[in-house]
Design an enzyme around this catalytic site. Sequence first.
Site, PDB file in Angstrom:
ATOM      1  N   GLY A  55      27.835  55.108  60.159  1.00 51.50           N
ATOM      2  CA  GLY A  55      28.009  56.467  59.478  1.00 51.50           C
ATOM      3  C   GLY A  55      27.301  57.304  60.279  1.00 51.50           C
ATOM      4  O   GLY A  55      27.196  58.560  59.833  1.00 51.50           O
ATOM      5  N   TRP A  57      27.861  58.680  63.466  1.00 50.81           N
ATOM      6  CA  TRP A  57      28.768  59.906  63.636  1.00 50.81           C
ATOM      7  C   TRP A  57      29.113  60.762  62.648  1.00 50.81           C
ATOM      8  O   TRP A  57      29.402  62.069  62.796  1.00 50.81           O
ATOM      9  CB  TRP A  57      29.898  59.494  64.565  1.00 50.81           C
ATOM     10  CG  TRP A  57      29.566  59.061  66.016  1.00 50.81           C
ATOM     11  CD1 TRP A  57      28.188  58.789  66.493  1.00 50.81           C
ATOM     12  CD2 TRP A  57      30.323  59.174  67.136  1.00 50.81           C
ATOM     13  NE1 TRP A  57      28.371  58.279  67.875  1.00 50.81           N
ATOM     14  CE2 TRP A  57      29.706  58.667  68.347  1.00 50.81           C
ATOM     15  CE3 TRP A  57      31.780  59.378  67.329  1.00 50.81           C
ATOM     16  CZ2 TRP A  57      30.322  58.673  69.541  1.00 50.81           C
ATOM     17  CZ3 TRP A  57      32.239  59.312  68.714  1.00 50.81           C
ATOM     18  CH2 TRP A  57      31.457  58.892  69.528  1.00 50.81           C
ATOM     19  N   ASP A  75      36.634  52.671  58.889  1.00 47.10           N
ATOM     20  CA  ASP A  75      36.150  51.730  59.448  1.00 47.10           C
ATOM     21  C   ASP A  75      36.697  50.427  58.687  1.00 47.10           C
ATOM     22  O   ASP A  75      37.008  50.358  57.370  1.00 47.10           O
ATOM     23  CB  ASP A  75      34.800  51.449  59.527  1.00 47.10           C
ATOM     24  CG  ASP A  75      34.352  50.795  60.372  1.00 47.10           C
ATOM     25  OD1 ASP A  75      33.738  51.280  61.327  1.00 47.10           O
ATOM     26  OD2 ASP A  75      34.224  49.249  60.380  1.00 47.10           O
ATOM     27  N   ASP A 116      34.006  55.965  67.668  1.00 49.09           N
ATOM     28  CA  ASP A 116      33.171  55.131  68.857  1.00 49.09           C
ATOM     29  C   ASP A 116      33.350  53.741  68.751  1.00 49.09           C
ATOM     30  O   ASP A 116      32.726  52.668  68.552  1.00 49.09           O
ATOM     31  CB  ASP A 116      31.804  55.454  67.958  1.00 49.09           C
ATOM     32  CG  ASP A 116      30.745  54.938  69.039  1.00 49.09           C
ATOM     33  OD1 ASP A 116      30.669  54.649  70.001  1.00 49.09           O
ATOM     34  OD2 ASP A 116      29.366  54.677  68.362  1.00 49.09           O
ATOM     35  N   LYS A 156      35.479  55.950  72.885  1.00 51.65           N
ATOM     36  CA  LYS A 156      34.502  55.311  73.796  1.00 51.65           C
ATOM     37  C   LYS A 156      35.500  54.231  74.567  1.00 51.65           C
ATOM     38  O   LYS A 156      36.548  53.876  74.022  1.00 51.65           O
ATOM     39  CB  LYS A 156      33.722  54.286  72.851  1.00 51.65           C
ATOM     40  CG  LYS A 156      32.921  53.158  73.657  1.00 51.65           C
ATOM     41  CD  LYS A 156      31.756  52.803  72.897  1.00 51.65           C
ATOM     42  CE  LYS A 156      31.552  52.066  71.600  1.00 51.65           C
ATOM     43  NZ  LYS A 156      30.479  51.814  70.977  1.00 51.65           N
TER      44      LYS A 156
HETATM   45  C1  LIG Z   1      29.777  51.195  67.393  1.00 50.10           C
HETATM   46  S1  LIG Z   1      30.228  50.890  65.936  1.00 50.10           S
HETATM   47  C2  LIG Z   1      30.473  52.600  65.385  1.00 50.10           C
HETATM   48  C3  LIG Z   1      28.983  53.254  65.247  1.00 50.10           C
HETATM   49  C4  LIG Z   1      29.090  54.738  64.413  1.00 50.10           C
HETATM   50  N1  LIG Z   1      29.701  55.425  65.403  1.00 50.10           N
HETATM   51  C5  LIG Z   1      27.944  55.001  63.803  1.00 50.10           C
HETATM   52  O1  LIG Z   1      27.514  56.039  64.871  1.00 50.10           O
HETATM   53  O2  LIG Z   1      27.428  54.748  62.960  1.00 50.10           O
HETATM   54  C6  LIG Z   1      32.143  50.585  65.936  1.00 50.10           C
HETATM   55  C7  LIG Z   1      32.961  50.434  64.712  1.00 50.10           C
HETATM   56  O3  LIG Z   1      34.218  50.225  65.040  1.00 50.10           O
HETATM   57  C8  LIG Z   1      34.842  49.411  63.864  1.00 50.10           C
HETATM   58  N2  LIG Z   1      36.185  48.864  64.228  1.00 50.10           N
HETATM   59  C9  LIG Z   1      36.529  48.020  65.190  1.00 50.10           C
HETATM   60  N3  LIG Z   1      37.906  47.961  65.043  1.00 50.10           N
HETATM   61  C10 LIG Z   1      38.408  48.785  64.090  1.00 50.10           C
HETATM   62  C11 LIG Z   1      39.715  48.904  63.627  1.00 50.10           C
HETATM   63  N4  LIG Z   1      40.643  48.320  64.082  1.00 50.10           N
HETATM   64  N5  LIG Z   1      39.725  49.809  62.699  1.00 50.10           N
HETATM   65  C12 LIG Z   1      38.762  50.518  62.053  1.00 50.10           C
HETATM   66  N6  LIG Z   1      37.547  50.430  62.494  1.00 50.10           N
HETATM   67  C13 LIG Z   1      37.586  49.303  63.808  1.00 50.10           C
HETATM   68  C14 LIG Z   1      33.836  48.483  63.537  1.00 50.10           C
HETATM   69  O4  LIG Z   1      34.066  47.569  62.477  1.00 50.10           O
HETATM   70  C15 LIG Z   1      32.568  49.033  63.917  1.00 50.10           C
HETATM   71  O5  LIG Z   1      31.966  49.393  62.738  1.00 50.10           O
END
Ligand SMILES: C[S@@+](CC[C@H](N)C(=O)[O-])C[C@H]1O[C@@H](n2cnc3c(N)ncnc32)[C@H](O)[C@@H]1O
Length: 247
Positions: A55, A57, A75, A116, A156
């Site tokens: 959370g 971002w 997510d 992200d 990203k």
């Molecule tokens: C690096 S984290 C994001 C961190 C976030 N930006 C923060 O600041 O807290 C990447 C996220 O992408 C999610 N993710 C990966 N594939 C996904 C999908 N197909 N649909 C939704 N979320 C996905 C993962 O579950 C993970 O929580």
Amino acid sequence: MSKRWYQENRRDPWRRQAKAKGYRARSAYKLKQIQDKFEVIRKGDYVLDIGCHPGGWTQVAVEEVGDDGHVIGVDLLSTSPVEGATILIGNITNPKTMEQIDKELEGHFLNCVISDISPRLTGRYDTDQAISLELSTMVLDASMPILTPGGSFVTKIFQGVGIEGLIEAARMRFSNVQRYAPTASRNSSSETYLVCRNKLPKVKKEAMGRTAYEQLKDHLKGLDIVIEEDDPEIDSKIGFRKYVKSK
Ligand SMILES: C[S@@+](CC[C@H](N)C(=O)[O-])C[C@H]1O[C@@H](n2cnc3c(N)ncnc32)[C@H](O)[C@@H]1O
């Protein structure tokens, strides 16, 4: 936890700062730096944060849009509530998730999509990079119908083979596309962000009728790389596949 991990994290100024300011993740500072440089989010905007857990971002986006804006975070994993945001659980590649988002938007268009997104890493760079590229390209496709002309898109990407295909697809859809590596990204990281501004009212002629994903596939074919159907070795929640050289 290894001693090295512990020392690196103790020294990490972004982690310390995030903790002190109440952000859930150090990555909040990556979005802050993107925002400082490109102003992708404005007061009153409708923003979608794809891959929002835990959370960080979303917290930054809520601050940037102010009281009149609206932030939706989505997510695969559940995210604790963020005041001022609507949080959804869903897989962005699943049409049902898009339906949920549409419902939440109540006919509004988004001004900005921030993502992200990152797959669960396998530890094999080539595989992780390929899965991430595919995922970011799908995020772009999912965003296009709900993003307003003039809107912004941030995602990203990991440096590596094929990213030019996604960049090219983005250039067909936005007038301004740049790569940016925030200093809050770890020095060792090969991650970078694609910052796309000013969505065009219509996709450019060369890409008309084609998705970004189809464009990426064509680009990879040109590099003699094909997308292999299901790879049982990859334990990915999203079930993505890796790229292999065509025979
Ligand atoms: C690096 S984290 C994001 C961190 C976030 N930006 C923060 O600041 O807290 C990447 C996220 O992408 C999610 N993710 C990966 N594939 C996904 C999908 N197909 N649909 C939704 N979320 C996905 C993962 O579950 C993970 O929580």
